[in-house]
Design a protein around this motif. Structure first.
Motif, short mmCIF file in Angstrom:
data_model
loop_
_atom_site.label_atom_id
_atom_site.label_comp_id
_atom_site.label_asym_id
_atom_site.label_seq_id
_atom_site.Cartn_x
_atom_site.Cartn_y
_atom_site.Cartn_z
N UNK A 44 -80.62 72.43 -90.46
CA UNK A 44 -79.64 71.35 -90.38
C UNK A 44 -80.31 70.02 -90.01
N UNK A 45 -81.16 70.07 -88.99
CA UNK A 45 -81.83 68.85 -88.54
C UNK A 45 -82.73 68.28 -89.65
N UNK A 46 -83.42 69.22 -90.32
CA UNK A 46 -84.32 68.77 -91.40
C UNK A 46 -83.54 68.09 -92.52
N UNK A 47 -82.37 68.66 -92.85
CA UNK A 47 -81.55 68.05 -93.92
C UNK A 47 -81.09 66.66 -93.50
N UNK A 48 -80.57 66.57 -92.27
CA UNK A 48 -80.05 65.28 -91.79
C UNK A 48 -81.17 64.25 -91.78
N UNK A 49 -82.34 64.64 -91.30
CA UNK A 49 -83.44 63.69 -91.23
C UNK A 49 -83.94 63.31 -92.63
N UNK A 50 -83.95 64.31 -93.54
CA UNK A 50 -84.42 64.03 -94.90
C UNK A 50 -83.50 63.00 -95.56
N UNK A 51 -82.21 63.19 -95.41
CA UNK A 51 -81.27 62.23 -96.01
C UNK A 51 -81.38 60.88 -95.30
N UNK A 52 -81.53 60.94 -93.96
CA UNK A 52 -81.63 59.69 -93.19
C UNK A 52 -82.83 58.87 -93.61
N UNK A 53 -83.96 59.54 -93.85
CA UNK A 53 -85.17 58.77 -94.15
C UNK A 53 -85.29 58.38 -95.62
N UNK A 54 -84.65 59.13 -96.52
CA UNK A 54 -84.78 58.80 -97.95
C UNK A 54 -83.58 58.05 -98.50
N UNK A 55 -82.50 58.03 -97.72
CA UNK A 55 -81.26 57.42 -98.23
C UNK A 55 -81.44 56.00 -98.71
N UNK A 56 -82.07 55.17 -97.87
CA UNK A 56 -82.21 53.76 -98.25
C UNK A 56 -83.04 53.58 -99.53
N UNK A 57 -84.26 54.15 -99.60
CA UNK A 57 -85.00 53.97 -100.87
C UNK A 57 -84.27 54.56 -102.08
N UNK A 58 -83.58 55.67 -101.89
CA UNK A 58 -82.86 56.26 -103.03
C UNK A 58 -81.78 55.29 -103.52
N UNK A 59 -81.05 54.72 -102.59
CA UNK A 59 -79.99 53.78 -102.98
C UNK A 59 -80.60 52.56 -103.68
N UNK A 60 -81.69 52.03 -103.07
CA UNK A 60 -82.29 50.81 -103.63
C UNK A 60 -82.88 51.06 -105.01
N UNK A 61 -83.62 52.16 -105.16
CA UNK A 61 -84.24 52.42 -106.47
C UNK A 61 -83.16 52.74 -107.50
N UNK A 62 -82.11 53.41 -107.06
CA UNK A 62 -81.02 53.70 -108.02
C UNK A 62 -80.36 52.42 -108.47
N UNK A 63 -80.17 51.51 -107.50
CA UNK A 63 -79.52 50.24 -107.85
C UNK A 63 -80.36 49.45 -108.85
#
Lengths: 812, 268
Positions: A337-356
């Motif tokens: 659970x912690x790994x998933x939350x941290x993975x999304x937390x750390x990659x969320x911003x670049x994923x959103x930006x590159x997708x945009x």
């Protein structure tokens, strides 16, 4: 390694708390999407759909069709010794059979606006279930080819072979056909070995038109015999083949992309959940995109059929980032659970930006003048955003089902491998001032060469090339072109509102225009590409000739206005149905049909200019002249290609530049970051110009898509540079940090994209193969630009505070 | 009582309306009576033809007509009144009862100052560019059709009618009409067709014909307005309106001499 808590952490926690709800929601959406795709998604690759559509030209086309019906014909090409009793008997049998051809239409009522409702005729069920009607409006062949003759029975409009000819009559008939310019090279080939049966149907939807072509192909098959070879050709069968290949290619590309993803994900992560998660994300993204298109009424076209595989490639990048971080965190001992939350937390911003940025690259096509291009832009942007959303929402829900501990897959300290050495070599090329200057000078020289190539970039549009030379479609069209008249129609509409087209002055002007068109020779080759012109002039001349006893010299227009009126009156009575094909009921408009050989769209430009010059010279103020038909549609396609490319690319560039500046918070850094992204685009277009690959409908998308993808890498790279530079103020240190954090990822994502787009090479359509190849090249150019040019520019503009000669951090 | 009135009375007494009961379900007998009805003789009239295509373009022709029976057929003279460019052109046609495809027409063309014989068009082709075919304009041979009673108590134009379906059964009739079948609403009162719906094979079109404004002229029921609309899947493709006026029968000066080339060339 934990990052500062942000909204993406919260999002992941929220999703994990309600994972069943989200999974159920996605499942429901998938069921709905599949249903929408299977019932509503249609295919359309007609030239009309691809052509730039403005309200005026569309209105004119609708009006034209209301007046004269469908302008695209289906031709049955028959080969053999035409003027033999056996051949003609078979031809007659097929002709009569085609007049009875029928097929239940799926979209019949959508094609024509219901305007007729009558009281008193009971419950009107239209044609009802009655069998015996035919959806064919008219069949034209040697059997019924119109001839106005004068004999002892008077002036008659007859079919060329109303009665089956005897063997003795055949040489005379062949002689007649050879000397009749409306027949030779139009309905019968010059050598007497080819003839066509033209089948005119009502206006059909693309779906029905395809079904009719398929059914007709099967329908004529039993009539084929030795010495009576048949093939179906013309624009409708060509479109059907194209549409079928598009669907087959979509299935093939999706299958290959899926296999590629499975292999890639397994190689990277070696865990079933890490394969299943991204696979479900990209599959759902593609499915939702197709469903959105179906719901919006956007058809699957040659452009949109690249989307499923494209979304797979791009979506996979997002998922790989998440799974990669998740796997590393699990390997470091974090709970699932912690790994998933941290993975999304750390990659969320670049994923959103590159997708945009990728979505912006695609959405820029909304500025295009063609509906087909606009749709691929919007659908592509939707797909990218769907992949982003699902990577952040669905993927954590799936990963939450992972069981068991994860072993560290890579040792923390390892020796530099080939990739590391390659990255380091690229980065260090510009480390010292001398080599850096030489490098930048080389790049500048390359840029100049590429600009020269760019200046030579041409436009090209020829659907026939997409099939390849050996395709039956290509062979059919080329045979028809060579033997029985061109397959590309152009309709010239003469609107003489006040005087009417029966006005002798207008008719004489039309006759001069007709002669002018027939004189046309293709620049460069000198080839006579206009095979025939037909209009009300033929009707008038042949009727006049018949009225004057049939003398060859009388094949001309009557000399007086009253003569014209009388001649038309004869034809109105003798052949009113034929007359209606060429003039409107009130004689206000006439249609001149020009048949040309099939060429690439740009090659019709001189012809169109020739027609325009003829109209100016001979028609002038007498009438308003407009043109429509297949060749004008394809011309509008090429006319719009360059401007669409410029508009969409400029739009993408502006949008992405603004995003970059906003992302990095600095104008200078944002602009510097954009430069390496322009190089691959310049390379792509310059390469195309230098190698003679012209801009066509398929590669029109490449520049903007490539820009959207290339920017992803740069964002990761420059983002890390900025963090490092902000921390130390040392450009070199920041560059090495950026390379250490992103270098291998850049190489692997490029490899994913190049191999992923490589699946296009398996397409049967040459256009798609070329698309895969070019975008693969663009991705490689983008990687090299990021690895070589970006550090060089950063060193130039940000300087070096504390250089460490000989030290390489690239493998750190 | 003049001879003409006696003839009219005789025609009335022999009227088929007396021979068929309103409750009759014999479609064949009804249609034979309809086809055999008196269409008048030695008649004159004026006819306006307006043809409008799908796009709304209209063409108007006005003609003056004269008609006369002969043994085995009927002759018709049509002289163009308008438009001005066609004034004095004329059409003389001979229609044989046997329905031969060789029915002939002579057209007088003022520009050439001579009469040209134009062969009779295929019966399934359009009559002067209207929605009507030559077959629509001539009598049908009941032996070429199979008739079925669809509805005994139908209604059309406010009149009680039989609704009868006619299917051509001979190749000749199929070819001449181009119809798969026709439904005809036959007036029980007048034994005339009030309206018809035809299934056109080529292009799967439907043709709706309304015979309106019936008036009895010299003992003969004449529809003074015929409206024909061709449709496909609910969309109107074209409309023809034929309006007849000044109808007279038994006109003394309609004689054999009216149906000659000399008369045709004399014009209006």
């Amino acid at each position: 390694m934990a990052t500062a808590r942000n909204r993406f952490h919260a999002l992941a926690e929220h999703v994990l708390g309600m994972r069943w709800l989200y999974l159920a929601l996605v499942a429901v959406l998938v069921v709905g999407a599949v249903s929408a795709i299977s019932t509503m998604l249609r295919v359309d690759n007609s030239t009309e759909y691809f052509a730039a559509s403005d309200a005026e030209s569309k209105a004119f086309l609708d009006e034209f069709r209301a007046e004269f019906g469908r302008d695209e014909m289906t031709y049955v090409l028959a080969e053999g010794d035409v003027f033999t009793v056996e051949f003609l008997t078979q031809l007659r049998e097929l002709h009569e059979s085609l007049e009875r051809f029928d097929l239940e239409l799926l979209d019949a009522e959508e094609q024509e606006e219901a305007t007729a409702t009558f009281d008193g005729f009971g419950e009107d069920e239209g044609w009802g279930d009655e069998a015996g009607g035919s959806l064919v409006d008219k069949v034209t062949s040697l059997i019924n080819f119109r001839r106005t003759v004068s004999d002892e029975r008077g002036v008659r409009v007859v079919g060329f072979m109303d009665e089956p000819p005897t063997a003795e009559e055949l040489p005379g008939l062949w002689e007649t056909a050879k000397n009749d310019r409306t027949m030779l090279g139009n309905i019968v080939g010059h050598g007497g070995h080819h003839t066509v049966i033209a089948v005119k149907t009502r206006i059909l939807s693309e779906r029905d038109s395809d079904r009719v072509s398929v059914a007709l192909r099967e329908y004529i098959e039993p009539y084929e015999a030795e010495g009576f070879a048949l093939s179906l050709t013309g624009a409708p069968p060509m479109n059907e083949t194209l549409n079928r290949m598009v669907i087959e290619d979509v299935n093939l590309l999706i299958t290959l992309a899926t296999l590629f993803m499975i292999v890639m994900l397994y190689v990277l992560f070696r865990r079933p959940i890490a394969v299943i998660g991204p696979l479900v994300v990209v599959s759902c993204s593609s499915t939702f995109t197709m469903a959105a298109m179906a719901l919006a009424g956007a058809p699957l076209t040659l452009l949109t059929n690249v989307l499923p595989a494209f979304i797979c490639c791009v979506g996979l990048g997002d998922s790989i980032h998440v799974v990669s971080v998740w796997r590393d965190l699990r390997a470091q001992g974090l709970g699932n659970r912690e790994a998933i939350v941290e993975a999304i937390g750390s990659t969320g911003t670049p994923i959103v930006l590159t997708s945009l940025t990728t979505a912006a690259g695609l959405a820029s096509f909304y500025l295009s003048s063609s509906q087909a291009t606009r749709e691929v832009g919007v659908a592509g942007a939707f797909g990218v955003m769907a992949a982003m959303t699902l990577s952040l929402v669905l993927l954590p829900a799936i990963l939450s089902f992972a069981r068991g501990a994860v072993e560290a897959s890579e040792p923390k300290e390892r020796a530099p491998d080939l990739t590391d050495r390659f990255i380091a070599a690229c980065t260090n090329l510009s480390r010292e001032r001398g080599p850096r200057t030489a490098l930048l000078a080389t790049v500048l020289a390359g840029v100049i060469v590429l600009f020269w190539g760019l200046a030579n970039l041409g436009v090209y549009h020829d659907p026939l090339v997409w099939f390849g030379k050996d395709s039956p479609v290509t062979i059919g069209i080329e045979t028809m072109d060579a033997e029985v008249g061109g397959t590309a129609p152009a309709s010239i509409v003469i609107d003489a509102k006040d005087a009417g087209v029966r006005d002798l002055r207008v008719l004489k002007a039309m006759e001069k225009l007709e002669a002018h068109i027939l004189q046309y020779r293709q620049p460069g080759t000198g080839e006579a590409v206009v095979t025939n012109v037909s209009s009300v002039l033929d009707v008038l001349r042949e009727t006049h000739q018949a009225l004057k006893g049939g003398a060859e010299a009388e094949y001309r227009l009557p000399e007086s206005q009253r003569g014209v009126d009388d001649t038309l009156l004869v034809f109105e009575n003798a052949g009113p149905d034929e007359l209606a094909e060429f003039v409107t009921g009130d004689y206000s408009r006439a249609k001149m049909v020009v048949r040309l050989k099939w060429m690439d769209a740009s090659s019709y430009q001189p012809f169109a200019a020739h027609v325009d010059a003829g109209v100016d010279e001979f028609v002038g103020e007498l009438a308003e002249v407009n043109s429509t038909g297949t060749i004008y549609n394809v011309l509008r396609v090429v006319d719009s290609l360059m401007t669409d490319l410029a508009k969409s690319f400029t739009g993408a560039l502006l949008a992405i530049t603004v995003m970059m500046i906003a992302l990095f918070g600095r104008l200078k850094l944002g602009l510097i970051a954009m430069l390496p992204n322009l190089l691959p685009i310049l390379f792509l277009l310059g390469f195309m110009g230098l190698t003679g690959i012209a801009i066509d409908f398929n590669n029109l998308l490449i520049a903007s898509i490539a820009l959207g993808i290339a920017v992803d890498d740069t964002i990761h790279y420059v983002h890390q540079f900025k963090i490092g530079f902000d921390r130390t103020g040392d450009a070199e240190d920041a560059i090495q940090r950026a390379i250490a954090h992103t270098g291998r990822a850049l190489v692997s994502t490029t490899a994913v994209l190049v191999i992923g787009f490589g699946v296009y090479l398996s397409s049967r359509l040459i256009s798609l193969q070329r698309f895969g190849l070019l975008i693969g090249l663009a991705c490689i150019a983008a990687l090299l630009s990021d690895l070589i040019v970006t550090p060089a520019l950063l060193r130039v503009f940000y300087g070096r505070k504390s250089p460490s000669p000989g030290e390489s951090h690239a493998s750190a | 009582m003049r001879l003409r009135d006696l003839l009219v009375l005789a025609a009335f007494l022999a009227s088929p309306a007396w021979a068929i009961s309103p409750d009759s379900t014999d479609a064949d007998a009804i249609m034979r009576e309809v086809e055999d009805r008196d269409l008048g003789d030695r008649g004159t009239s004026r006819m306006q033809i307006v043809v409008t295509d799908k796009a709304g373009h209209s063409r108007t022709r006005t003609v003056q007509t004269r008609g006369m029976k002969f043994d085995g057929g009927r002759r018709e003279l049509m002289l163009f009144d308008s438009p001005a460019e066609l004034r004095n052109a004329g059409l003389l046609s001979v229609d044989f009862d046997e329905g031969s495809a060789t029915d002939d027409q002579w057209l007088y063309l003022p520009s050439m100052n001579r009469t040209t014989r134009i062969a009779g068009s295929e019966k399934s082709s359009s009559f002067m560019g209207t929605d009507l075919t030559y077959a629509d304009m001539t009598k049908a041979d009941p032996d070429d059709y199979a008739y079925t009673m669809v509805e005994v108590n139908a209604e059309a134009g406010g009149e009680a009618a039989w609704l009868i379906e006619a299917r051509p059964v001979t190749d000749k009739a199929k070819e001449e009409t181009g119809y798969l079948k026709t439904q005809v609403w036959v007036s029980k009162d007048k034994l005339v067709p009030l309206q018809a719906k035809a299934w056109v094979i080529a292009g799967k079109k439907l043709k709706y014909t309304e015979y309106k404004n019936w008036k009895k002229v010299d003992g003969v029921w004449i529809a003074h307005e015929t409206v024909v609309r061709t449709t496909r899947d609910g969309a109107l493709l074209s409309t023809s309106v034929l309006t007849t006026s000044d109808v007279r029968f038994g006109v003394d000066d309609v004689t054999e001499a009216d149906f000659t080339q000399q008369r045709l060339e004399r014009g209006l």
